[in-house]
Design a protein around this motif. Structure first.
Motif, PDB file in Angstrom:
ATOM      1  N   THR A  65       0.824  -1.200   0.000  1.00  0.00           N
ATOM      2  CA  THR A  65       0.000   0.000   0.000  1.00  0.00           C
ATOM      3  C   THR A  65       0.864   1.257   0.000  1.00  0.00           C
ATOM      4  OG1 THR A  65      -0.119   0.108   2.404  1.00  0.00           O
ATOM      5  CG2 THR A  65      -1.775  -1.235   1.275  1.00  0.00           C
ATOM      6  N   PRO A  66       0.350   2.333  -0.492  1.00  0.00           N
ATOM      7  CA  PRO A  66       1.098   3.602  -0.483  1.00  0.00           C
ATOM      8  C   PRO A  66       1.540   4.022   0.925  1.00  0.00           C
ATOM      9  CG  PRO A  66      -0.773   3.753  -1.943  1.00  0.00           C
ATOM     10  CD  PRO A  66      -0.919   2.445  -1.225  1.00  0.00           C
ATOM     11  N   SER A  67       0.709   3.792   1.924  1.00  0.00           N
ATOM     12  CA  SER A  67       1.082   4.194   3.285  1.00  0.00           C
ATOM     13  C   SER A  67       2.270   3.362   3.794  1.00  0.00           C
ATOM     14  CB  SER A  67      -0.107   4.048   4.236  1.00  0.00           C
ATOM     15  OG  SER A  67      -0.560   2.702   4.275  1.00  0.00           O
ATOM     16  N   GLU A  68       2.296   2.074   3.388  1.00  0.00           N
ATOM     17  CA  GLU A  68       3.419   1.228   3.775  1.00  0.00           C
ATOM     18  C   GLU A  68       4.709   1.700   3.111  1.00  0.00           C
ATOM     19  OE1 GLU A  68       1.177  -3.027   4.648  1.00  0.00           O
ATOM     20  OE2 GLU A  68       1.882  -2.556   2.627  1.00  0.00           O
ATOM     21  N   LEU A  69       4.590   2.105   1.843  1.00  0.00           N
ATOM     22  CA  LEU A  69       5.767   2.639   1.155  1.00  0.00           C
ATOM     23  C   LEU A  69       6.248   3.932   1.802  1.00  0.00           C
ATOM     24  CD1 LEU A  69       4.731   2.018  -2.582  1.00  0.00           C
ATOM     25  CD2 LEU A  69       6.477   0.804  -1.257  1.00  0.00           C
ATOM     26  N   THR A  70       5.303   4.761   2.207  1.00  0.00           N
ATOM     27  CA  THR A  70       5.662   6.024   2.863  1.00  0.00           C
ATOM     28  C   THR A  70       6.364   5.750   4.202  1.00  0.00           C
ATOM     29  OG1 THR A  70       3.792   7.157   1.838  1.00  0.00           O
ATOM     30  CG2 THR A  70       4.779   8.189   3.781  1.00  0.00           C
TER      31      THR A  70
END
Length: 307
Positions: A65-70
């Protein structure tokens, strides 16, 4: 030309909440897509594809997910802030640091005070060219002893390292490659005693180096009250070692009278010779003198009858 049909049907993929999927025993069909909606609504949905065997919880996520990448990026940080020249990747920066730091070295030339041995770990140099110390490992003195014994160093002896004065020491041998020695002065482990300078009768002396104790009787300190009855017997007195002055007064008076009685001896006015011990030579007294008309010997002016 093939016919084209437009479907207006809406398709919903199998989905559920994070809580429901957590307790679900449903097994997705092989190729079937399942969606998990997190309880935290700020997080993105998680996709999983069924294998026809495992439940949703046991399947691996299909997406990051994008939040995990962030979150991952925040933990890695901004690569532009690296102090290395190569900032292309984290691996490249680490390799540059390892190559520039050099090999790790261990220095044993200096030992921390109070310890048996110190190992200083170094790697690389700073901007001033000084070794960079990573850490120091100190080995206590009370570890790894191979032996211990009491040794004495006298004045004038060559003293080993760690000793500044002569005396009695406990020598500890460290169980290392060089059998290093540690010395502890015995006088620091016990109370120190000194002899009283003006002792009345017995004077003790303690040698400051050997710690040997000796004793001597103070001259004139032993009186009659300090001796037991019959403590002195004649066999303990050296021959010809008692003077008249040491005798009781009445005995001294008797000896004085005996000395006065030894005078020149005369027989009818004739003086008789004496030897060195004041003994009279009797041979000089003839029979005629002894048997004169008066039968009398004159002794220093006195008279003595003779038969």
């Amino acid at each position: 030309m093939a016919n084209t049909n437009t479907l207006t049907t809406r398709i919903i993929i199998c989905n559920d909440t994070e809580v429901n999927w957590g307790t679900s025993t449903k097994v997705l069909l092989k190729g079937e897509v399942g969606v998990l909606f997190p309880t935290d609504t700020t997080k993105e949905p998680i996709l999983k594809i069924g294998d026809g065997v495992n439940t949703f919880n046991d399947l691996k996520p299909l997406n990051v997910t994008p939040s995990e990448l962030t979150e991952l990026a925040n933990k890695i940080g901004d690569l532009t802030t690296l102090k290395t020249s190569d900032k292309t990747t984290i691996i490249a920066a680490i390799n540059e640091l390892v190559d520039s730091a050099g090999k790790v070295t261990i220095d044993t030339s200096k030992t921390t005070d109070g310890y048996a041995k110190s190992y200083t770990i170094k790697q690389g140099v700073d901007d001033d060219g000084n070794d960079i110390v990573i850490g120091i490992i100190d080995i206590p003195k009370d570890m790894f002893l191979s032996s211990a014994e009491v040794v004495v160093f006298n004045e004038g002896d060559t003293l080993p390292d760690g000793i500044s004065e002569a005396g009695t020491y406990i020598e500890f041998t460290i169980a290392n490659a060089t059998n290093d020695k540690i010395y502890i002065n015995v006088k620091t482990l016990a109370n120190t005693y000194t002899a009283k300078a003006n002792a009345a009768q017995i004077q003790l002396t303690i040698d400051p180096v050997t710690r040997e104790i000796s004793a001597a009787i103070v001259n004139g300190s032993v009186g009659a009250d300090a001796l037991a009855d019959n403590a002195i017997i004649t066999s303990k007195i050296k021959d010809a070692n008692v003077t008249k002055a040491k005798l009781e007064q009445s005995i001294q008076d008797t000896l004085d009278k005996a000395d006065a009685a030894i005078r020149d001896v005369k027989v009818n006015g004739t003086a008789l010779s004496k030897d060195a011990s004041n003994a009279v030579n009797i041979e000089e007294i003839s029979t005629d003198i002894l048997k004169n008309g008066t039968n009398t010997l004159i002794l220093d002016g006195g008279t003595s009858s003779m038969s």
